[in-house]
Design a protein around this motif. Structure first.
Motif, PDB file in Angstrom:
ATOM      1  N   LYS A 192       0.943  39.350 -22.389  1.00 42.00           N
ATOM      2  CA  LYS A 192       0.210  39.094 -21.208  1.00 42.00           C
ATOM      3  C   LYS A 192       1.045  39.344 -19.913  1.00 42.00           C
ATOM      4  CE  LYS A 192      -2.565  35.647 -23.442  1.00 42.00           C
ATOM      5  NZ  LYS A 192      -2.806  34.075 -23.422  1.00 42.00           N
ATOM      6  N   LEU A 193       2.138  38.983 -20.069  1.00 44.57           N
ATOM      7  CA  LEU A 193       3.069  39.328 -18.960  1.00 44.57           C
ATOM      8  C   LEU A 193       3.350  40.524 -18.596  1.00 44.57           C
ATOM      9  CD1 LEU A 193       4.768  37.699 -16.825  1.00 44.57           C
ATOM     10  CD2 LEU A 193       6.827  38.078 -18.388  1.00 44.57           C
ATOM     11  N   ALA A 194       3.560  41.436 -19.709  1.00 47.24           N
ATOM     12  CA  ALA A 194       3.274  42.840 -19.325  1.00 47.24           C
ATOM     13  C   ALA A 194       2.213  43.586 -18.825  1.00 47.24           C
ATOM     14  CB  ALA A 194       3.907  43.729 -20.614  1.00 47.24           C
ATOM     15  N   ASP A 195       1.085  43.058 -19.133  1.00 48.40           N
ATOM     16  CA  ASP A 195      -0.209  43.329 -18.776  1.00 48.40           C
ATOM     17  C   ASP A 195      -0.306  43.131 -17.136  1.00 48.40           C
ATOM     18  OD1 ASP A 195      -0.960  44.527 -21.108  1.00 48.40           O
ATOM     19  OD2 ASP A 195      -2.005  42.959 -21.690  1.00 48.40           O
ATOM     20  N   LEU A 196       0.121  41.838 -16.824  1.00 46.17           N
ATOM     21  CA  LEU A 196      -0.038  41.134 -15.486  1.00 46.17           C
ATOM     22  C   LEU A 196       1.133  42.021 -14.818  1.00 46.17           C
ATOM     23  CD1 LEU A 196      -0.671  38.890 -13.622  1.00 46.17           C
ATOM     24  CD2 LEU A 196       1.468  37.669 -14.359  1.00 46.17           C
ATOM     25  N   ALA A 197       1.976  42.506 -15.241  1.00 46.96           N
ATOM     26  CA  ALA A 197       3.115  43.356 -14.345  1.00 46.96           C
ATOM     27  C   ALA A 197       2.718  44.629 -14.184  1.00 46.96           C
ATOM     28  CB  ALA A 197       4.631  43.325 -15.186  1.00 46.96           C
ATOM     29  N   ARG A 198       2.126  45.055 -15.150  1.00 44.40           N
ATOM     30  CA  ARG A 198       1.328  46.503 -15.002  1.00 44.40           C
ATOM     31  C   ARG A 198       0.381  46.559 -13.898  1.00 44.40           C
ATOM     32  NH1 ARG A 198       0.361  46.775 -20.594  1.00 44.40           N
ATOM     33  NH2 ARG A 198       2.460  47.749 -21.621  1.00 44.40           N
ATOM     34  N   GLY A 199      -0.611  45.509 -13.976  1.00 47.29           N
ATOM     35  CA  GLY A 199      -1.415  45.366 -12.968  1.00 47.29           C
ATOM     36  C   GLY A 199      -0.870  45.111 -11.366  1.00 47.29           C
ATOM     37  N   GLN A 200       0.111  44.940 -11.127  1.00 48.97           N
ATOM     38  CA  GLN A 200       0.930  44.669 -10.042  1.00 48.97           C
ATOM     39  C   GLN A 200       1.739  46.022  -9.636  1.00 48.97           C
ATOM     40  OE1 GLN A 200       2.809  40.849  -9.236  1.00 48.97           O
ATOM     41  NE2 GLN A 200       1.258  40.085 -10.608  1.00 48.97           N
ATOM     42  N   GLY A 201       1.658  46.994 -10.409  1.00 42.88           N
ATOM     43  CA  GLY A 201       2.440  48.350 -10.128  1.00 42.88           C
ATOM     44  C   GLY A 201       3.756  48.326 -11.006  1.00 42.88           C
ATOM     45  N   TRP A 202       4.077  47.561 -11.733  1.00 42.52           N
ATOM     46  CA  TRP A 202       5.273  47.684 -12.572  1.00 42.52           C
ATOM     47  C   TRP A 202       5.202  48.584 -13.487  1.00 42.52           C
ATOM     48  CZ3 TRP A 202       9.812  43.895 -12.455  1.00 42.52           C
ATOM     49  CH2 TRP A 202       9.653  43.011 -11.446  1.00 42.52           C
ATOM     50  N   THR A 203       6.329  49.089 -14.078  1.00 45.68           N
ATOM     51  CA  THR A 203       6.373  50.003 -15.105  1.00 45.68           C
ATOM     52  C   THR A 203       7.159  48.952 -16.355  1.00 45.68           C
ATOM     53  OG1 THR A 203       6.558  51.832 -13.855  1.00 45.68           O
ATOM     54  CG2 THR A 203       7.312  52.205 -16.057  1.00 45.68           C
ATOM     55  N   SER A 233      14.645  42.955 -21.429  1.00 48.84           N
ATOM     56  CA  SER A 233      14.721  41.574 -22.163  1.00 48.84           C
ATOM     57  C   SER A 233      14.561  42.061 -23.462  1.00 48.84           C
ATOM     58  CB  SER A 233      13.355  40.993 -21.580  1.00 48.84           C
ATOM     59  OG  SER A 233      12.314  41.782 -21.950  1.00 48.84           O
ATOM     60  N   GLY A 234      14.397  41.029 -24.547  1.00 43.73           N
ATOM     61  CA  GLY A 234      14.226  41.254 -25.611  1.00 43.73           C
ATOM     62  C   GLY A 234      12.699  41.736 -26.141  1.00 43.73           C
ATOM     63  N   LEU A 235      12.525  42.508 -27.043  1.00 41.90           N
ATOM     64  CA  LEU A 235      10.955  42.807 -27.486  1.00 41.90           C
ATOM     65  C   LEU A 235      10.157  41.402 -27.648  1.00 41.90           C
ATOM     66  CD1 LEU A 235       9.424  45.098 -27.741  1.00 41.90           C
ATOM     67  CD2 LEU A 235       9.992  45.301 -30.094  1.00 41.90           C
ATOM     68  N   THR A 236      10.735  40.413 -28.212  1.00 37.83           N
ATOM     69  CA  THR A 236      10.035  39.061 -28.530  1.00 37.83           C
ATOM     70  C   THR A 236      10.941  38.015 -28.245  1.00 37.83           C
ATOM     71  OG1 THR A 236      10.825  39.385 -30.965  1.00 37.83           O
ATOM     72  CG2 THR A 236       8.553  40.223 -30.294  1.00 37.83           C
ATOM     73  N   LYS A 260      13.090  32.255 -18.708  1.00 43.06           N
ATOM     74  CA  LYS A 260      14.171  32.827 -17.873  1.00 43.06           C
ATOM     75  C   LYS A 260      13.655  34.192 -17.387  1.00 43.06           C
ATOM     76  CE  LYS A 260      18.134  30.358 -19.646  1.00 43.06           C
ATOM     77  NZ  LYS A 260      19.531  30.192 -20.106  1.00 43.06           N
ATOM     78  N   LEU A 261      13.217  35.078 -18.463  1.00 47.89           N
ATOM     79  CA  LEU A 261      12.596  36.221 -17.851  1.00 47.89           C
ATOM     80  C   LEU A 261      11.447  36.197 -16.774  1.00 47.89           C
ATOM     81  CD1 LEU A 261      12.355  39.570 -18.204  1.00 47.89           C
ATOM     82  CD2 LEU A 261      10.493  38.727 -20.236  1.00 47.89           C
ATOM     83  N   LYS A 262      10.688  35.352 -16.934  1.00 47.02           N
ATOM     84  CA  LYS A 262       9.649  35.118 -15.968  1.00 47.02           C
ATOM     85  C   LYS A 262      10.166  34.696 -14.647  1.00 47.02           C
ATOM     86  CE  LYS A 262       5.733  32.854 -16.739  1.00 47.02           C
ATOM     87  NZ  LYS A 262       4.545  31.869 -16.888  1.00 47.02           N
ATOM     88  N   SER A 263      11.115  34.085 -14.396  1.00 45.24           N
ATOM     89  CA  SER A 263      12.079  33.488 -13.439  1.00 45.24           C
ATOM     90  C   SER A 263      12.698  34.814 -12.745  1.00 45.24           C
ATOM     91  CB  SER A 263      13.011  32.516 -13.675  1.00 45.24           C
ATOM     92  OG  SER A 263      13.656  32.147 -12.456  1.00 45.24           O
ATOM     93  N   ARG A 264      12.994  35.472 -13.630  1.00 44.19           N
ATOM     94  CA  ARG A 264      14.055  36.757 -13.135  1.00 44.19           C
ATOM     95  C   ARG A 264      13.073  37.579 -12.391  1.00 44.19           C
ATOM     96  NH1 ARG A 264      16.769  36.721 -18.063  1.00 44.19           N
ATOM     97  NH2 ARG A 264      15.730  38.715 -18.568  1.00 44.19           N
ATOM     98  N   LEU A 265      11.956  37.857 -12.967  1.00 46.70           N
ATOM     99  CA  LEU A 265      10.766  38.778 -12.582  1.00 46.70           C
ATOM    100  C   LEU A 265      10.196  38.252 -11.406  1.00 46.70           C
ATOM    101  CD1 LEU A 265       9.104  39.811 -15.924  1.00 46.70           C
ATOM    102  CD2 LEU A 265      10.841  41.139 -14.531  1.00 46.70           C
ATOM    103  N   ALA A 266       9.936  36.919 -11.184  1.00 52.78           N
ATOM    104  CA  ALA A 266       9.369  36.514 -10.294  1.00 52.78           C
ATOM    105  C   ALA A 266      10.416  36.628  -8.798  1.00 52.78           C
ATOM    106  CB  ALA A 266       9.124  34.816 -10.318  1.00 52.78           C
ATOM    107  N   LYS A 267      11.706  36.541  -9.219  1.00 49.56           N
ATOM    108  CA  LYS A 267      12.627  36.625  -7.930  1.00 49.56           C
ATOM    109  C   LYS A 267      12.584  37.979  -7.403  1.00 49.56           C
ATOM    110  CE  LYS A 267      15.778  33.107  -9.474  1.00 49.56           C
ATOM    111  NZ  LYS A 267      17.136  32.699 -10.002  1.00 49.56           N
ATOM    112  N   LYS A 268      12.344  39.097  -8.393  1.00 47.66           N
ATOM    113  CA  LYS A 268      12.101  40.390  -7.810  1.00 47.66           C
ATOM    114  C   LYS A 268      10.644  40.797  -7.478  1.00 47.66           C
ATOM    115  CE  LYS A 268      15.567  42.066 -11.214  1.00 47.66           C
ATOM    116  NZ  LYS A 268      16.515  42.900 -10.240  1.00 47.66           N
TER     117      LYS A 268
END
Length: 97
Positions: free
Chosen positions: A25-36, A72-75, A83-91
């Motif tokens: 879900k997070l990957a789909d959300l990121a892709r929708g915002q232009g992330w790879t 990040s780890g695959l799972t 922590k991953l969500k927090s780091r991505l939000a900071k970016k």
């Protein structure tokens, strides 16, 4: 599941990463915002923010840090996922759908 080392950030359809549902879900959300989002050769995820609109010579130090991809780890475990969500939000990723 994606092949090792293959980019899975294409715009056509939903690309399964072989991850848990929250990470997908997070990957789909990121892709929708232009992330790879891609699977590395070592079975990790590489989260690359979209390029900035301004020329590189005008980037601030904060801009430079925000453009560094996250790995990040695959799972990831629960704590690692938070922590991953927090780091991505900071970016710059808007983690709220």
């Amino acid at each position: 599941m994606a092949s090792r080392g293959k980019a899975v950030a294409g715009s056509g359809g939903r690309n399964k990463l072989g991850t848990n549902k929250e990470t997908q879900k997070l990957a789909d959300l990121a892709r929708g915002q232009g992330w790879t989002v891609e699977v590395t050769g070592g079975n990790h995820l590489k989260w690359t923010p979209p390029p900035l609109d301004k020329p590189r010579k005008n980037w601030t130090e904060e801009d430079k840090v925000r453009q560094i991809p996250e790995i990040s780890g695959l799972t990831p475990a629960n704590v690692a996922f938070v922590k991953l969500k927090s780091r991505l939000a900071k970016k710059g990723l808007n983690t709220r759908p």
